[in-house]
Design an enzyme around this catalytic site. Structure first.
Site, PDB file in Angstrom:
ATOM      1  N   ASP A  75       0.831  -1.205   0.000  1.00 27.56           N
ATOM      2  CA  ASP A  75       0.000   0.000   0.000  1.00 27.56           C
ATOM      3  C   ASP A  75       0.867   1.256   0.000  1.00 27.56           C
ATOM      4  O   ASP A  75       1.954   1.252   0.571  1.00 27.56           O
ATOM      5  CB  ASP A  75      -0.901  -0.038   1.253  1.00 27.56           C
ATOM      6  CG  ASP A  75      -2.070   0.906   1.146  1.00 27.56           C
ATOM      7  OD1 ASP A  75      -2.283   1.501   0.066  1.00 27.56           O
ATOM      8  OD2 ASP A  75      -2.780   1.078   2.155  1.00 27.56           O
TER       9      ASP A  75
ATOM     10  N   ASN B 184     -10.615  -2.578  -6.390  1.00 29.77           N
ATOM     11  CA  ASN B 184      -9.793  -1.745  -7.276  1.00 29.77           C
ATOM     12  C   ASN B 184     -10.422  -1.534  -8.656  1.00 29.77           C
ATOM     13  O   ASN B 184     -10.057  -0.595  -9.362  1.00 29.77           O
ATOM     14  CB  ASN B 184      -8.381  -2.325  -7.450  1.00 29.77           C
ATOM     15  CG  ASN B 184      -7.489  -2.136  -6.233  1.00 29.77           C
ATOM     16  OD1 ASN B 184      -6.549  -2.883  -6.018  1.00 29.77           O
ATOM     17  ND2 ASN B 184      -7.776  -1.126  -5.410  1.00 29.77           N
TER      18      ASN B 184
HETATM   19  C1  FPP Z   1      -1.511   0.356  -3.503  1.00 29.82           C
HETATM   20  O1  FPP Z   1      -1.219   1.671  -3.717  1.00 29.82           O
HETATM   21  C2  FPP Z   1      -1.232  -0.554  -4.569  1.00 29.82           C
HETATM   22  C3  FPP Z   1      -2.143  -1.088  -5.485  1.00 29.82           C
HETATM   23  C4  FPP Z   1      -3.518  -0.646  -5.671  1.00 29.82           C
HETATM   24  C5  FPP Z   1      -1.785  -2.201  -6.320  1.00 29.82           C
HETATM   25  C6  FPP Z   1      -0.700  -1.980  -7.291  1.00 29.82           C
HETATM   26  C7  FPP Z   1       0.506  -2.733  -6.953  1.00 29.82           C
HETATM   27  C8  FPP Z   1       1.627  -2.619  -7.671  1.00 29.82           C
HETATM   28  C9  FPP Z   1       1.705  -1.734  -8.856  1.00 29.82           C
HETATM   29  C10 FPP Z   1       2.848  -3.379  -7.308  1.00 29.82           C
HETATM   30  C11 FPP Z   1       2.901  -4.821  -7.745  1.00 29.82           C
HETATM   31  C12 FPP Z   1       2.481  -5.158  -9.097  1.00 29.82           C
HETATM   32  C13 FPP Z   1       2.851  -6.312  -9.725  1.00 29.82           C
HETATM   33  C14 FPP Z   1       2.427  -6.551 -11.105  1.00 29.82           C
HETATM   34  C15 FPP Z   1       3.695  -7.331  -9.038  1.00 29.82           C
HETATM   35  P1  FPP Z   1      -2.387   2.747  -3.668  1.00 29.82           P
HETATM   36  O2  FPP Z   1      -2.623   3.200  -5.062  1.00 29.82           O
HETATM   37  O3  FPP Z   1      -3.585   2.195  -2.982  1.00 29.82           O
HETATM   38  O4  FPP Z   1      -1.710   3.845  -2.806  1.00 29.82           O
HETATM   39  P2  FPP Z   1      -2.424   5.008  -1.963  1.00 29.82           P
HETATM   40  O5  FPP Z   1      -3.189   4.307  -0.865  1.00 29.82           O
HETATM   41  O6  FPP Z   1      -1.271   5.795  -1.449  1.00 29.82           O
HETATM   42  O7  FPP Z   1      -3.302   5.768  -2.905  1.00 29.82           O
END
Ligand code: FPP
Length: 237
Positions: free
Chosen positions: A17, A65
């Site tokens: 996260d 998501n």
């Molecule tokens: C959280 O950050 C992450 C995600 C929603 C998923 C995305 C994950 C990756 C890109 C890394 C791994 C990917 C692969 C293909 C191994 P957020 O957007 O929720 O952060 P925030 O809470 O700060 O907005």
């Protein structure tokens, strides 16, 4: 950092996260945070494989998501495509067995095919199992298991009296995996967000304020060392 090789977790699950906040703090679009997040994931996978941690599960995309803006979903799909394409040879070389848990049928056809190919070609990997949770939600997983079980009962393959915890967990996506010993969540949030609810009954939790793109191998080792200092009793005294 010294780790006791006798007391390593068999399964570590990570809620990655903080990509968005990492980008925002630098005045960059969220995309940059996700791109850095993939780099971090690759570094942590490599480290876990070296240690080795037998099973590593990463929460890469939740069912919730899908509600993000269309452009952000497109970016995440492109990163997933690039990841699957570039990492298949790496996984084969490192002896990683790749699997996904979640609703694979919701992904674009080409991604579904790449996932199937990665799973098939890495099936004999013996060093580490890497599990990506994709379009995953724990309640949906439990409901799905209940439905499959009900069908099995209706068809006379299972009798209601036979149903116990072991049989039930055999209907979850994680059927053949050990429960997580350690769950790590980055970015300071202290919640499970519908991740592995059934499987985490006795899991140790480790929360760190570090944002996922900044989560280094050193931070990972810190989490493992913290885990090794804990006394796990599983309800006993
Ligand atoms: C959280 O950050 C992450 C995600 C929603 C998923 C995305 C994950 C990756 C890109 C890394 C791994 C990917 C692969 C293909 C191994 P957020 O957007 O929720 O952060 P925030 O809470 O700060 O907005």
């Amino acid at each position: 950092m010294e780790l006791d090789p006798e007391r390593l977790p068999r399964h570590v699950a990570i809620i990655m996260d903080g990509n968005g906040r990492w980008a925002r703090r630098r005045g960059l679009p969220r995309f940059f945070g996700h791109r850095e997040g993939v780099k971090t994931a690759k570094r942590i996978i490599t480290k876990a494989c070296e240690i080795p941690i037998p099973v590593l599960t990463l929460y890469a995309f939740s069912r919730e998501n899908w509600q993000r803006p269309r452009e952000e979903i497109a970016v995440l799909m492109d990163l997933l495509r690039d990841y699957l394409r570039s990492e298949l040879p790496v996984m084969l070389e490192k002896g990683i067995r790749f699997r996904i848990i979640g609703e694979r049928e919701r992904f674009p056809q080409d991604i579904q095919e790449m996932i199937a190919r990665c799973e098939e070609e890495t099936a004999s990997g013996h060093r580490m199992t890497l599990v990506l949770a994709l379009s995953y939600g724990s309640r949906a997983e439990i409901v799905r298991a209940a439905r499959l079980l009900a069908q099995a009962v209706r068809e006379g393959r299972i009798s209601p009296e036979e149903i116990d915890e072991t049989l039930f967990s055999g209907f979850l996506y994680t059927a053949d995996l050990p429960d997580p010993d350690l769950l790590i969540r980055t970015s300071g949030e202290k919640r499970l967000s519908n991740f592995l609810l059934y499987q985490c009954a006795y899991t140790e939790f480790y929360f760190t304020p570090v944002l996922w793109p900044d989560f280094t191998e050193e931070e990972f080792l810190k989490a493992l060392a913290d885990y090794q200092r804990r006394e796990r009793r599983f309800g006993r005294i």
